[in-house]
Design a protein around this motif. Sequence first.
Motif, short mmCIF file in Angstrom:
data_model
loop_
_atom_site.label_atom_id
_atom_site.label_comp_id
_atom_site.label_asym_id
_atom_site.label_seq_id
_atom_site.Cartn_x
_atom_site.Cartn_y
_atom_site.Cartn_z
N GLU A 50 -2.85 -57.17 -2.98
CA GLU A 50 -1.53 -56.65 -3.35
C GLU A 50 -0.43 -57.68 -3.08
O GLU A 50 0.51 -57.82 -3.87
N GLU A 95 -2.79 -45.99 -6.08
CA GLU A 95 -3.51 -46.90 -6.98
C GLU A 95 -3.71 -46.25 -8.35
O GLU A 95 -3.64 -46.92 -9.38
N GLU A 98 -0.52 -46.55 -10.39
CA GLU A 98 -0.32 -47.91 -10.88
C GLU A 98 -1.24 -48.21 -12.06
O GLU A 98 -0.83 -48.79 -13.07
N GLU A 129 -6.14 -52.52 -9.97
CA GLU A 129 -5.72 -51.31 -9.25
C GLU A 129 -6.71 -50.16 -9.50
O GLU A 129 -6.93 -49.34 -8.63
N HIS A 132 -9.37 -50.79 -7.10
CA HIS A 132 -8.89 -50.37 -5.77
C HIS A 132 -8.96 -48.86 -5.62
O HIS A 132 -9.33 -48.34 -4.57
FE LIG Z 1 -4.09 -52.10 -5.63
#
Ligand SMILES: [Fe+2]
Length: 190
Positions: A50, A95, A98, A129, A132
Amino acid sequence: MKSSKTLTNLARSFAGESQAGLRYQMIAEMCMQQGYKTLADELKTIAKNEVKHAKNYYDLLTGLNGTAKNIEITAGYPFEKLTIEDGLKFSVSAEHEEAERIYPEFAKIAREEGFEEIAKKFELTAKVERKHELTFKFLYENFKNGTLFQNEEPTFWECTECGHVEARKEAWNLCPLCNASQGFVKLKLN
Ligand SMILES: [Fe+2]
Ligand SMILES: [Fe+2]
């Protein structure tokens, strides 16, 4: 560029990634304090990603705009006392937002405004993301259920302190070689 929405979106992205990086480091600290060393390692790796995203956005912004003395942005962020479990849960949804909403929207706007390269960067970041999100989902669910160190079938668990490896369904509470606790066993991410 000066009046484009993309300029503001880059500034928002920088702010969002910066704080995501710090939030994950804060959760990692909690994990360390409670003995979850390898869980902390996973969080630190994502935090590093990040911070790199934030730097990317900073460079894209200054590369296009030169110097901007001040860019005004509006954003809302929660400030609650967190546990590891709450922190992981929050991270899944952050996440998800995003990956599914924020960056695809920013990419669309950048493309409409003629910034194809920036649109691509937003899209590439969205993919990370998404990854993630899946990692956090796995960590959250298994942490909540107390199954971080369990597997349906026997699998090789490794002590990150001494390197001891052993195949079993559930990792040891104390490493038979060096006595390190379960929190030092390498996680098995799906
Ligand atoms: Fe992320
Ligand atoms: Fe990111």
